[in-house]
Write a protein that holds these residues in place. Structure first.
Motif, PDB file in Angstrom:
ATOM      1  N   GLU A  64      36.700  40.235  29.444  1.00 60.42           N
ATOM      2  CA  GLU A  64      37.040  41.258  28.434  1.00 60.42           C
ATOM      3  C   GLU A  64      37.434  40.618  27.103  1.00 60.42           C
ATOM      4  O   GLU A  64      37.136  41.150  26.036  1.00 60.42           O
ATOM      5  N   LYS A  65      38.055  39.479  27.170  1.00 58.66           N
ATOM      6  CA  LYS A  65      38.458  38.792  25.938  1.00 58.66           C
ATOM      7  C   LYS A  65      37.234  38.291  25.159  1.00 58.66           C
ATOM      8  O   LYS A  65      37.152  38.462  23.947  1.00 58.66           O
ATOM      9  N   HIS A  66      36.276  37.693  25.855  1.00 57.60           N
ATOM     10  CA  HIS A  66      35.158  37.050  25.145  1.00 57.60           C
ATOM     11  C   HIS A  66      33.906  37.906  25.043  1.00 57.60           C
ATOM     12  O   HIS A  66      33.013  37.590  24.258  1.00 57.60           O
ATOM     13  N   ARG A  67      33.776  38.935  25.871  1.00 60.69           N
ATOM     14  CA  ARG A  67      32.602  39.815  25.858  1.00 60.69           C
ATOM     15  C   ARG A  67      31.292  39.032  25.818  1.00 60.69           C
ATOM     16  O   ARG A  67      30.475  39.189  24.901  1.00 60.69           O
ATOM     17  N   PRO A  68      31.042  38.162  26.813  1.00 65.11           N
ATOM     18  CA  PRO A  68      29.832  37.321  26.785  1.00 65.11           C
ATOM     19  C   PRO A  68      28.555  38.118  27.054  1.00 65.11           C
ATOM     20  O   PRO A  68      28.588  39.155  27.712  1.00 65.11           O
ATOM     21  N   ASP A  69      27.429  37.597  26.548  1.00 68.91           N
ATOM     22  CA  ASP A  69      26.124  38.175  26.887  1.00 68.91           C
ATOM     23  C   ASP A  69      25.752  37.812  28.327  1.00 68.91           C
ATOM     24  O   ASP A  69      25.040  38.562  28.992  1.00 68.91           O
ATOM     25  N   TYR A  70      26.188  36.617  28.754  1.00 66.85           N
ATOM     26  CA  TYR A  70      25.876  36.168  30.118  1.00 66.85           C
ATOM     27  C   TYR A  70      27.112  35.541  30.748  1.00 66.85           C
ATOM     28  O   TYR A  70      27.785  34.733  30.117  1.00 66.85           O
ATOM     29  N   VAL A  71      27.365  35.909  32.006  1.00 64.93           N
ATOM     30  CA  VAL A  71      28.398  35.237  32.805  1.00 64.93           C
ATOM     31  C   VAL A  71      27.645  34.346  33.785  1.00 64.93           C
ATOM     32  O   VAL A  71      26.820  34.827  34.572  1.00 64.93           O
ATOM     33  N   VAL A  72      27.880  33.040  33.709  1.00 66.56           N
ATOM     34  CA  VAL A  72      27.086  32.079  34.485  1.00 66.56           C
ATOM     35  C   VAL A  72      27.968  31.329  35.487  1.00 66.56           C
ATOM     36  O   VAL A  72      28.707  30.422  35.102  1.00 66.56           O
ATOM     37  N   PRO A  73      27.923  31.710  36.771  1.00 69.66           N
ATOM     38  CA  PRO A  73      28.703  30.997  37.776  1.00 69.66           C
ATOM     39  C   PRO A  73      28.221  29.554  37.919  1.00 69.66           C
ATOM     40  O   PRO A  73      27.012  29.299  37.933  1.00 69.66           O
ATOM     41  N   GLU A  74      29.174  28.630  38.001  1.00 63.02           N
ATOM     42  CA  GLU A  74      28.849  27.210  38.106  1.00 63.02           C
ATOM     43  C   GLU A  74      29.298  26.643  39.433  1.00 63.02           C
ATOM     44  O   GLU A  74      28.867  25.562  39.833  1.00 63.02           O
ATOM     45  N   ILE A  75      30.211  27.316  40.100  1.00 61.32           N
ATOM     46  CA  ILE A  75      30.671  26.906  41.431  1.00 61.32           C
ATOM     47  C   ILE A  75      30.462  28.081  42.376  1.00 61.32           C
ATOM     48  O   ILE A  75      30.110  29.187  41.954  1.00 61.32           O
ATOM     49  N   GLU A  76      30.730  27.794  43.667  1.00 56.12           N
ATOM     50  CA  GLU A  76      30.463  28.812  44.677  1.00 56.12           C
ATOM     51  C   GLU A  76      31.674  29.722  44.878  1.00 56.12           C
ATOM     52  O   GLU A  76      31.534  30.931  45.067  1.00 56.12           O
ATOM     53  N   ALA A  77      32.875  29.107  44.824  1.00 60.17           N
ATOM     54  CA  ALA A  77      34.090  29.852  45.178  1.00 60.17           C
ATOM     55  C   ALA A  77      34.601  30.657  43.991  1.00 60.17           C
ATOM     56  O   ALA A  77      35.386  30.170  43.176  1.00 60.17           O
ATOM     57  N   ILE A  78      34.115  31.885  43.890  1.00 57.99           N
ATOM     58  CA  ILE A  78      34.484  32.776  42.784  1.00 57.99           C
ATOM     59  C   ILE A  78      34.841  34.119  43.393  1.00 57.99           C
ATOM     60  O   ILE A  78      34.322  34.475  44.462  1.00 57.99           O
ATOM     61  N   ARG A  79      35.702  34.880  42.760  1.00 55.65           N
ATOM     62  CA  ARG A  79      36.003  36.242  43.236  1.00 55.65           C
ATOM     63  C   ARG A  79      34.755  37.083  42.983  1.00 55.65           C
ATOM     64  O   ARG A  79      34.614  37.735  41.954  1.00 55.65           O
ATOM     65  N   THR A  80      33.802  37.008  43.896  1.00 55.63           N
ATOM     66  CA  THR A  80      32.493  37.632  43.651  1.00 55.63           C
ATOM     67  C   THR A  80      32.567  39.158  43.660  1.00 55.63           C
ATOM     68  O   THR A  80      31.731  39.810  43.039  1.00 55.63           O
ATOM     69  N   GLU A  81      33.574  39.713  44.347  1.00 53.48           N
ATOM     70  CA  GLU A  81      33.722  41.185  44.299  1.00 53.48           C
ATOM     71  C   GLU A  81      33.930  41.632  42.854  1.00 53.48           C
ATOM     72  O   GLU A  81      33.444  42.689  42.440  1.00 53.48           O
ATOM     73  N   MET A  82      34.662  40.813  42.096  1.00 51.55           N
ATOM     74  CA  MET A  82      34.894  41.148  40.685  1.00 51.55           C
ATOM     75  C   MET A  82      33.590  41.047  39.887  1.00 51.55           C
ATOM     76  O   MET A  82      33.347  41.844  38.978  1.00 51.55           O
ATOM     77  N   LEU A  83      32.734  40.088  40.264  1.00 51.65           N
ATOM     78  CA  LEU A  83      31.437  39.981  39.576  1.00 51.65           C
ATOM     79  C   LEU A  83      30.605  41.235  39.839  1.00 51.65           C
ATOM     80  O   LEU A  83      29.927  41.748  38.940  1.00 51.65           O
ATOM     81  N   VAL A  84      30.675  41.736  41.069  1.00 49.69           N
ATOM     82  CA  VAL A  84      29.937  42.964  41.404  1.00 49.69           C
ATOM     83  C   VAL A  84      30.468  44.123  40.554  1.00 49.69           C
ATOM     84  O   VAL A  84      29.699  44.900  39.964  1.00 49.69           O
ATOM     85  N   GLU A  85      31.797  44.199  40.465  1.00 51.35           N
ATOM     86  CA  GLU A  85      32.438  45.267  39.686  1.00 51.35           C
ATOM     87  C   GLU A  85      32.034  45.179  38.202  1.00 51.35           C
ATOM     88  O   GLU A  85      31.643  46.187  37.595  1.00 51.35           O
TER      89      GLU A  85
END
Ligand SMILES: Nc1ncnc2c1ncn2[C@@H]1O[C@H](COP(=O)(O)OP(=O)(O)OP(=O)(O)O)[C@@H](O)[C@H]1O
Ligand SMILES: NCC(=O)N[C@@H]1O[C@H](COP(=O)([O-])[O-])[C@@H](O)[C@H]1O
Ligand SMILES: [Mg+2]
Length: 388
Positions: A64-85
Protein backbone atom coordinates in the motif's frame (compact mmCIF):
# COMPACT_ATOMS: atom_id res chain seq x y z
CA UNK A 1 10.80 9.77 -10.22
CA UNK A 2 11.01 8.57 -13.80
CA UNK A 3 10.68 4.89 -14.47
CA UNK A 4 9.22 2.25 -16.79
CA UNK A 5 7.66 0.20 -13.98
CA UNK A 6 7.62 0.11 -10.22
CA UNK A 7 8.57 -3.29 -8.82
CA UNK A 8 8.46 -4.57 -5.24
CA UNK A 9 10.48 -7.71 -4.59
CA UNK A 10 9.73 -10.00 -1.65
CA UNK A 11 13.05 -11.47 -0.58
CA UNK A 12 16.30 -9.66 -1.31
CA UNK A 13 19.02 -12.32 -1.57
CA UNK A 14 21.51 -12.98 -4.36
CA UNK A 15 18.86 -13.91 -6.90
CA UNK A 16 16.96 -10.73 -6.13
CA UNK A 17 20.12 -8.69 -6.43
CA UNK A 18 20.73 -9.84 -10.00
CA UNK A 19 17.05 -9.41 -10.81
CA UNK A 20 17.12 -5.83 -9.51
CA UNK A 21 20.13 -5.06 -11.69
CA UNK A 22 18.35 -6.50 -14.75
CA UNK A 23 15.10 -4.64 -14.01
CA UNK A 24 16.88 -1.36 -13.33
CA UNK A 25 18.72 -1.61 -16.65
CA UNK A 26 15.25 -1.62 -18.21
CA UNK A 27 14.34 1.51 -16.33
CA UNK A 28 12.43 -0.01 -13.41
CA UNK A 29 12.25 1.53 -9.95
CA UNK A 30 12.65 -1.23 -7.38
CA UNK A 31 11.82 -1.64 -3.70
CA UNK A 32 13.61 -4.60 -2.09
CA UNK A 33 12.08 -6.28 0.99
CA UNK A 34 13.58 -8.83 3.36
CA UNK A 35 13.64 -9.70 7.05
CA UNK A 36 17.07 -8.15 7.63
CA UNK A 37 18.60 -4.85 6.63
CA UNK A 38 21.27 -4.46 3.99
CA UNK A 39 20.30 -7.70 2.25
CA UNK A 40 22.09 -8.22 -1.10
CA UNK A 41 19.30 -6.85 -3.31
CA UNK A 42 18.66 -3.86 -1.02
CA UNK A 43 22.20 -2.68 -1.75
CA UNK A 44 21.33 -2.14 -5.42
CA UNK A 45 17.63 -1.19 -5.16
CA UNK A 46 16.01 2.25 -5.03
CA UNK A 47 14.28 1.67 -1.71
CA UNK A 48 14.01 -0.99 0.97
CA UNK A 49 11.53 -2.30 3.51
CA UNK A 50 12.62 -4.56 6.36
CA UNK A 51 9.99 -7.00 7.68
CA UNK A 52 9.46 -10.79 7.80
CA UNK A 53 7.88 -11.98 4.53
CA UNK A 54 5.51 -14.21 6.52
CA UNK A 55 4.02 -11.13 8.23
CA UNK A 56 0.86 -10.53 6.18
CA UNK A 57 0.02 -7.14 7.70
CA UNK A 58 3.53 -5.78 7.05
CA UNK A 59 3.42 -7.17 3.52
CA UNK A 60 0.14 -5.38 2.84
CA UNK A 61 1.52 -2.16 4.35
CA UNK A 62 4.56 -2.25 2.04
CA UNK A 63 2.37 -2.80 -1.03
CA UNK A 64 0.00 0.00 0.00
CA UNK A 65 2.88 2.36 0.68
CA UNK A 66 4.65 1.84 -2.66
CA UNK A 67 1.74 0.87 -4.96
CA UNK A 68 3.98 -1.23 -7.27
CA UNK A 69 3.04 -2.28 -10.80
CA UNK A 70 4.47 -5.72 -10.03
CA UNK A 71 5.01 -7.66 -6.80
CA UNK A 72 7.81 -10.15 -7.48
CA UNK A 73 8.37 -12.95 -4.93
CA UNK A 74 12.05 -13.84 -4.60
CA UNK A 75 11.84 -16.48 -1.87
CA UNK A 76 9.42 -19.29 -1.16
CA UNK A 77 8.40 -18.51 2.43
CA UNK A 78 5.92 -15.66 2.02
CA UNK A 79 2.46 -15.06 3.51
CA UNK A 80 0.94 -16.26 0.24
CA UNK A 81 -2.64 -15.92 1.51
CA UNK A 82 -1.98 -12.18 1.57
CA UNK A 83 -0.72 -12.35 -2.03
CA UNK A 84 -4.00 -14.02 -3.00
CA UNK A 85 -5.93 -11.28 -1.18
CA UNK A 86 -3.91 -8.49 -2.80
CA UNK A 87 -4.23 -10.07 -6.24
CA UNK A 88 -7.99 -10.05 -5.71
CA UNK A 89 -7.75 -6.31 -5.16
CA UNK A 90 -5.97 -5.83 -8.49
CA UNK A 91 -2.31 -6.07 -7.45
CA UNK A 92 -0.18 -7.82 -10.10
CA UNK A 93 1.58 -10.73 -8.36
CA UNK A 94 4.32 -12.43 -10.43
CA UNK A 95 3.73 -14.88 -11.95
CA UNK A 96 0.45 -15.39 -10.04
CA UNK A 97 -0.55 -15.66 -6.39
CA UNK A 98 -1.69 -19.22 -7.01
CA UNK A 99 1.75 -20.19 -8.37
CA UNK A 100 3.43 -18.91 -5.20
CA UNK A 101 0.89 -20.70 -3.04
CA UNK A 102 1.17 -24.06 -4.79
CA UNK A 103 4.97 -24.09 -4.95
CA UNK A 104 5.42 -23.12 -1.31
CA UNK A 105 3.80 -26.43 -0.39
CA UNK A 106 5.35 -29.59 -1.80
CA UNK A 107 2.09 -31.50 -1.45
CA UNK A 108 0.08 -28.95 -3.42
CA UNK A 109 2.49 -28.75 -6.36
CA UNK A 110 2.95 -32.53 -6.33
CA UNK A 111 -0.82 -33.09 -6.37
CA UNK A 112 -1.12 -30.71 -9.31
CA UNK A 113 1.78 -32.25 -11.25
CA UNK A 114 1.13 -35.92 -10.59
CA UNK A 115 -2.65 -36.13 -10.12
CA UNK A 116 -4.09 -33.32 -12.22
CA UNK A 117 -1.54 -32.93 -15.00
CA UNK A 118 -0.36 -36.55 -15.08
CA UNK A 119 3.36 -35.74 -15.10
CA UNK A 120 5.90 -38.48 -14.37
CA UNK A 121 7.10 -38.19 -10.74
CA UNK A 122 8.71 -40.46 -8.16
CA UNK A 123 6.31 -42.62 -6.09
CA UNK A 124 5.27 -40.71 -2.98
CA UNK A 125 2.96 -40.53 0.01
CA UNK A 126 2.33 -37.79 2.55
CA UNK A 127 2.60 -38.47 6.28
CA UNK A 128 1.63 -36.63 9.45
CA UNK A 129 2.68 -39.25 12.01
CA UNK A 130 5.52 -41.74 12.33
CA UNK A 131 3.03 -44.52 11.59
CA UNK A 132 2.10 -42.83 8.33
CA UNK A 133 5.79 -42.38 7.53
CA UNK A 134 6.24 -46.15 7.92
CA UNK A 135 3.25 -46.80 5.68
CA UNK A 136 4.62 -44.28 3.16
CA UNK A 137 7.97 -46.06 3.06
CA UNK A 138 6.18 -49.37 2.44
CA UNK A 139 4.63 -47.75 -0.60
CA UNK A 140 7.85 -46.17 -1.95
CA UNK A 141 10.31 -48.87 -0.89
CA UNK A 142 13.92 -48.13 0.18
CA UNK A 143 15.86 -45.99 -0.18
CA UNK A 144 13.37 -43.16 0.21
CA UNK A 145 13.69 -39.42 0.78
CA UNK A 146 11.75 -37.65 3.55
CA UNK A 147 11.16 -33.90 3.34
CA UNK A 148 8.91 -31.47 5.20
CA UNK A 149 6.16 -30.25 2.84
CA UNK A 150 7.25 -26.73 3.72
CA UNK A 151 11.01 -26.24 3.43
CA UNK A 152 13.64 -25.31 0.85
CA UNK A 153 17.34 -25.70 0.15
CA UNK A 154 17.27 -29.22 1.56
CA UNK A 155 16.20 -28.19 5.06
CA UNK A 156 14.82 -31.12 7.06
CA UNK A 157 15.48 -33.52 4.18
CA UNK A 158 17.06 -36.93 4.55
CA UNK A 159 17.57 -40.13 2.62
CA UNK A 160 16.59 -43.31 4.45
CA UNK A 161 18.07 -46.68 3.49
CA UNK A 162 16.11 -48.99 5.79
CA UNK A 163 13.16 -49.00 8.18
CA UNK A 164 15.42 -48.37 11.20
CA UNK A 165 16.18 -44.86 9.89
CA UNK A 166 12.58 -43.66 9.55
CA UNK A 167 12.08 -42.35 13.07
CA UNK A 168 15.22 -40.19 12.98
CA UNK A 169 14.24 -38.82 9.55
CA UNK A 170 10.72 -37.96 10.75
CA UNK A 171 12.09 -36.21 13.87
CA UNK A 172 14.64 -34.33 11.76
CA UNK A 173 12.01 -33.23 9.23
CA UNK A 174 9.62 -31.99 11.93
CA UNK A 175 12.42 -30.11 13.69
CA UNK A 176 13.52 -28.36 10.50
CA UNK A 177 10.22 -27.65 8.79
CA UNK A 178 8.90 -24.19 8.11
CA UNK A 179 5.38 -23.17 9.09
CA UNK A 180 3.04 -25.08 11.34
CA UNK A 181 1.99 -28.10 9.26
CA UNK A 182 3.63 -31.23 10.68
CA UNK A 183 3.50 -32.95 7.32
CA UNK A 184 6.18 -34.64 5.25
CA UNK A 185 6.44 -36.20 1.83
CA UNK A 186 7.94 -39.67 1.66
CA UNK A 187 9.41 -40.02 -1.82
CA UNK A 188 10.94 -42.94 -3.62
CA UNK A 189 14.67 -42.26 -4.04
CA UNK A 190 15.28 -41.79 -7.75
CA UNK A 191 18.58 -43.29 -8.84
CA UNK A 192 18.97 -40.73 -11.60
CA UNK A 193 21.79 -40.44 -14.16
CA UNK A 194 21.78 -36.69 -13.65
CA UNK A 195 19.41 -33.87 -12.69
CA UNK A 196 18.58 -30.64 -14.48
CA UNK A 197 16.82 -27.34 -14.15
CA UNK A 198 14.85 -26.38 -17.23
CA UNK A 199 14.46 -22.60 -17.19
CA UNK A 200 11.07 -22.00 -18.79
CA UNK A 201 9.85 -18.54 -19.70
CA UNK A 202 6.15 -17.85 -19.99
CA UNK A 203 5.51 -14.72 -22.06
CA UNK A 204 2.53 -13.08 -23.73
CA UNK A 205 3.66 -14.70 -26.99
CA UNK A 206 4.12 -18.21 -25.61
CA UNK A 207 6.53 -20.48 -23.76
CA UNK A 208 10.31 -20.45 -24.36
CA UNK A 209 12.98 -22.79 -22.99
CA UNK A 210 16.60 -22.19 -22.11
CA UNK A 211 19.09 -24.99 -22.80
CA UNK A 212 19.01 -27.42 -19.83
CA UNK A 213 21.21 -26.74 -16.80
CA UNK A 214 22.90 -29.71 -15.11
CA UNK A 215 23.66 -29.46 -11.41
CA UNK A 216 25.14 -31.28 -8.46
CA UNK A 217 23.62 -31.03 -5.00
CA UNK A 218 24.98 -31.78 -1.56
CA UNK A 219 22.96 -31.67 1.65
CA UNK A 220 19.99 -30.76 -0.59
CA UNK A 221 21.67 -27.55 -1.74
CA UNK A 222 23.39 -26.83 -5.02
CA UNK A 223 27.19 -26.85 -5.32
CA UNK A 224 27.80 -26.46 -9.04
CA UNK A 225 25.78 -26.09 -12.21
CA UNK A 226 26.59 -26.19 -15.90
CA UNK A 227 24.88 -25.36 -19.16
CA UNK A 228 24.10 -26.76 -21.68
CA UNK A 229 23.64 -30.17 -20.04
CA UNK A 230 23.98 -33.01 -22.56
CA UNK A 231 20.58 -34.72 -22.87
CA UNK A 232 18.98 -37.10 -25.34
CA UNK A 233 16.37 -35.63 -27.70
CA UNK A 234 13.73 -37.82 -26.08
CA UNK A 235 14.56 -36.71 -22.53
CA UNK A 236 14.60 -33.00 -23.41
CA UNK A 237 11.34 -33.30 -25.33
CA UNK A 238 9.70 -35.05 -22.36
CA UNK A 239 10.98 -32.41 -19.92
CA UNK A 240 9.85 -29.53 -22.13
CA UNK A 241 6.42 -31.04 -22.56
CA UNK A 242 5.98 -31.39 -18.77
CA UNK A 243 7.39 -27.92 -18.05
CA UNK A 244 5.00 -26.36 -20.55
CA UNK A 245 2.02 -28.13 -18.98
CA UNK A 246 2.88 -27.00 -15.48
CA UNK A 247 3.70 -23.36 -16.27
CA UNK A 248 0.61 -23.03 -18.44
CA UNK A 249 -1.48 -24.32 -15.57
CA UNK A 250 0.16 -21.94 -13.06
CA UNK A 251 -0.29 -19.03 -15.46
CA UNK A 252 1.09 -15.50 -15.41
CA UNK A 253 4.29 -14.25 -16.99
CA UNK A 254 7.86 -14.77 -15.87
CA UNK A 255 10.64 -17.30 -15.70
CA UNK A 256 10.26 -20.64 -13.88
CA UNK A 257 12.99 -23.09 -12.83
CA UNK A 258 11.55 -26.54 -13.45
CA UNK A 259 13.54 -29.37 -11.84
CA UNK A 260 13.81 -32.87 -13.32
CA UNK A 261 15.65 -36.09 -12.59
CA UNK A 262 16.82 -37.83 -15.76
CA UNK A 263 17.35 -41.55 -16.27
CA UNK A 264 18.15 -42.57 -19.83
CA UNK A 265 15.43 -41.11 -22.04
CA UNK A 266 13.05 -40.56 -19.10
CA UNK A 267 12.57 -37.23 -17.36
CA UNK A 268 10.93 -37.29 -13.92
CA UNK A 269 9.38 -34.06 -12.64
CA UNK A 270 10.63 -33.07 -9.17
CA UNK A 271 9.49 -29.52 -8.32
CA UNK A 272 9.70 -25.97 -9.60
CA UNK A 273 10.34 -22.36 -8.61
CA UNK A 274 8.05 -19.72 -10.14
CA UNK A 275 11.06 -17.39 -10.25
CA UNK A 276 14.78 -17.49 -11.15
CA UNK A 277 16.57 -20.55 -9.79
CA UNK A 278 19.86 -20.70 -7.90
CA UNK A 279 21.35 -23.21 -10.38
CA UNK A 280 20.48 -20.70 -13.11
CA UNK A 281 23.12 -18.24 -11.91
CA UNK A 282 25.28 -19.83 -14.61
CA UNK A 283 23.20 -17.91 -17.17
CA UNK A 284 24.93 -14.72 -15.99
CA UNK A 285 27.78 -15.80 -18.27
CA UNK A 286 26.31 -18.50 -20.52
CA UNK A 287 23.39 -16.66 -22.16
CA UNK A 288 23.19 -13.21 -23.71
CA UNK A 289 20.00 -12.69 -21.67
CA UNK A 290 20.43 -14.17 -18.18
CA UNK A 291 17.56 -15.79 -16.27
CA UNK A 292 17.18 -12.45 -14.47
CA UNK A 293 16.96 -10.49 -17.72
CA UNK A 294 14.42 -13.00 -19.00
CA UNK A 295 12.30 -12.76 -15.84
CA UNK A 296 12.33 -8.95 -16.07
CA UNK A 297 11.42 -8.93 -19.77
CA UNK A 298 8.66 -11.52 -19.41
CA UNK A 299 7.12 -9.65 -16.48
CA UNK A 300 7.27 -6.28 -18.21
CA UNK A 301 5.91 -7.70 -21.47
CA UNK A 302 9.09 -6.95 -23.45
CA UNK A 303 10.23 -9.01 -26.45
CA UNK A 304 12.59 -11.95 -26.01
CA UNK A 305 14.54 -13.05 -29.09
CA UNK A 306 14.32 -16.81 -29.62
CA UNK A 307 15.91 -19.29 -29.59
CA UNK A 308 17.80 -18.74 -26.35
CA UNK A 309 21.30 -20.20 -26.68
CA UNK A 310 24.04 -20.92 -24.16
CA UNK A 311 27.79 -21.16 -24.55
CA UNK A 312 29.39 -23.90 -22.43
CA UNK A 313 29.64 -22.47 -18.90
CA UNK A 314 29.53 -23.40 -15.24
CA UNK A 315 28.96 -21.97 -11.78
CA UNK A 316 30.47 -23.08 -8.46
CA UNK A 317 29.34 -21.78 -5.08
CA UNK A 318 31.39 -20.08 -2.37
CA UNK A 319 30.13 -21.15 1.06
CA UNK A 320 30.79 -19.87 4.56
CA UNK A 321 31.71 -22.32 7.30
CA UNK A 322 30.79 -20.48 10.50
CA UNK A 323 28.74 -17.72 12.09
CA UNK A 324 30.22 -14.26 11.81
CA UNK A 325 29.14 -10.65 11.45
CA UNK A 326 32.58 -9.32 10.48
CA UNK A 327 33.58 -10.66 7.10
CA UNK A 328 36.30 -9.91 4.62
CA UNK A 329 37.15 -11.62 1.37
CA UNK A 330 40.64 -12.46 0.15
CA UNK A 331 42.03 -14.26 -2.86
CA UNK A 332 39.88 -12.51 -5.44
CA UNK A 333 42.85 -11.71 -7.68
CA UNK A 334 43.92 -15.36 -7.66
CA UNK A 335 40.38 -16.47 -8.37
CA UNK A 336 39.98 -14.14 -11.32
CA UNK A 337 43.30 -15.26 -12.81
CA UNK A 338 42.14 -18.89 -13.08
CA UNK A 339 41.60 -20.22 -16.60
CA UNK A 340 43.50 -17.38 -18.22
CA UNK A 341 40.86 -14.84 -17.25
CA UNK A 342 37.80 -16.77 -18.46
CA UNK A 343 36.23 -16.61 -15.04
CA UNK A 344 34.12 -14.12 -13.10
CA UNK A 345 33.08 -13.97 -9.46
CA UNK A 346 29.97 -12.55 -7.80
CA UNK A 347 30.17 -11.81 -4.08
CA UNK A 348 26.69 -11.27 -2.73
CA UNK A 349 27.48 -8.81 0.08
CA UNK A 350 25.55 -10.75 2.76
CA UNK A 351 26.23 -8.90 6.01
CA UNK A 352 26.62 -12.05 8.12
CA UNK A 353 27.65 -15.66 7.61
CA UNK A 354 26.56 -19.00 9.04
CA UNK A 355 27.78 -22.52 8.31
CA UNK A 356 26.96 -23.48 4.68
CA UNK A 357 25.56 -20.05 3.81
CA UNK A 358 26.12 -19.21 0.14
CA UNK A 359 28.19 -16.02 0.00
CA UNK A 360 29.24 -15.92 -3.63
CA UNK A 361 29.60 -17.83 -6.87
CA UNK A 362 32.33 -18.30 -9.46
CA UNK A 363 31.26 -18.32 -13.11
CA UNK A 364 33.25 -19.62 -16.06
CA UNK A 365 32.88 -20.21 -19.78
CA UNK A 366 35.12 -22.58 -21.75
CA UNK A 367 35.25 -24.85 -24.80
CA UNK A 368 33.05 -27.43 -23.07
CA UNK A 369 31.13 -27.72 -19.81
CA UNK A 370 33.67 -30.08 -18.20
CA UNK A 371 36.41 -27.49 -18.64
CA UNK A 372 34.08 -24.72 -17.43
CA UNK A 373 33.26 -26.78 -14.30
CA UNK A 374 36.94 -27.27 -13.50
CA UNK A 375 37.69 -23.56 -13.90
CA UNK A 376 34.67 -22.42 -11.87
CA UNK A 377 35.42 -24.86 -9.04
CA UNK A 378 39.08 -23.85 -8.93
CA UNK A 379 38.20 -20.14 -8.87
CA UNK A 380 35.57 -20.63 -6.14
CA UNK A 381 38.20 -22.45 -4.07
CA UNK A 382 40.58 -19.49 -4.31
CA UNK A 383 38.16 -17.04 -2.69
CA UNK A 384 38.82 -17.08 1.04
CA UNK A 385 36.42 -15.75 3.62
CA UNK A 386 38.19 -14.15 6.57
CA UNK A 387 36.08 -14.11 9.71
CA UNK A 388 36.53 -11.29 12.22
N1 LIG B 1 13.27 -38.41 -4.57
C1 LIG B 1 14.54 -38.06 -4.73
N2 LIG B 1 15.42 -38.93 -5.26
C2 LIG B 1 16.73 -38.60 -5.42
N3 LIG B 1 17.25 -37.42 -5.07
C3 LIG B 1 16.43 -36.51 -4.52
C4 LIG B 1 15.02 -36.78 -4.33
N4 LIG B 1 14.45 -35.69 -3.78
C5 LIG B 1 15.44 -34.78 -3.65
N5 LIG B 1 16.62 -35.25 -4.07
C6 LIG B 1 17.91 -34.54 -4.09
O1 LIG B 1 17.85 -33.45 -3.18
C7 LIG B 1 17.89 -32.20 -3.90
C8 LIG B 1 16.98 -31.18 -3.21
O2 LIG B 1 15.64 -31.65 -3.26
P1 LIG B 1 14.44 -30.66 -3.52
O3 LIG B 1 14.71 -29.86 -4.74
O4 LIG B 1 13.19 -31.44 -3.48
O5 LIG B 1 14.57 -29.80 -2.19
P2 LIG B 1 14.42 -28.28 -1.88
O6 LIG B 1 14.60 -28.20 -0.41
O7 LIG B 1 13.14 -27.80 -2.46
O8 LIG B 1 15.61 -27.57 -2.59
P3 LIG B 1 15.62 -26.14 -3.36
O9 LIG B 1 14.62 -25.27 -2.68
O10 LIG B 1 17.04 -25.70 -3.18
O11 LIG B 1 15.30 -26.47 -4.78
C9 LIG B 1 17.48 -32.54 -5.32
O12 LIG B 1 17.95 -31.58 -6.24
C10 LIG B 1 18.12 -33.91 -5.47
O13 LIG B 1 19.53 -33.81 -5.67
N1 LIG C 1 17.26 -22.24 -3.35
C1 LIG C 1 16.70 -20.96 -3.09
C2 LIG C 1 17.75 -19.86 -3.18
O1 LIG C 1 18.87 -20.07 -3.61
N2 LIG C 1 17.37 -18.65 -2.79
C3 LIG C 1 18.24 -17.51 -2.74
O2 LIG C 1 18.92 -17.49 -1.51
C4 LIG C 1 18.50 -16.35 -0.75
C5 LIG C 1 18.48 -16.64 0.74
O3 LIG C 1 19.80 -16.85 1.14
P1 LIG C 1 20.22 -16.84 2.69
O4 LIG C 1 19.48 -17.98 3.32
O5 LIG C 1 21.70 -17.03 2.65
O6 LIG C 1 19.78 -15.51 3.24
C6 LIG C 1 17.17 -15.96 -1.31
O7 LIG C 1 16.84 -14.62 -1.01
C7 LIG C 1 17.41 -16.23 -2.78
O8 LIG C 1 18.14 -15.21 -3.39
MG1 LIG D 1 14.88 -28.20 -5.59
Amino acid sequence: MAFTAKILILGAGELGREFVISAKRLGAWVVACDAYDNAPAMQVADAREVFPMLDGAALRAAVEKHRPDYVVPEIEAIRTEMLVELEGEGVNVVPSARATQLTMNRDRIRDLAAEELGLATSRYRYAETLEEVRAGAQHTGFPCVIKPVMSSSGKGQSKVDEAGGLEAAWTYAVANMRGDRRRVIVEQFVDFDYEITLLTVRTKEGVLFCPPIGHRQQRGDYRESWQPAAMSEAAIAAAQDMARKVVDDLGGYGLFGVEFFVRGDDAIFSELSPRPHDTGMVTLVSQNLSEFDLHARAIMGLPIPAPIRARPSASAVILADRDSAALRYAGLADALAVGGGTVDVRLFGKPTSRPWRRMGVALASAGDTDAARRIAAEAAGKVRIEYG
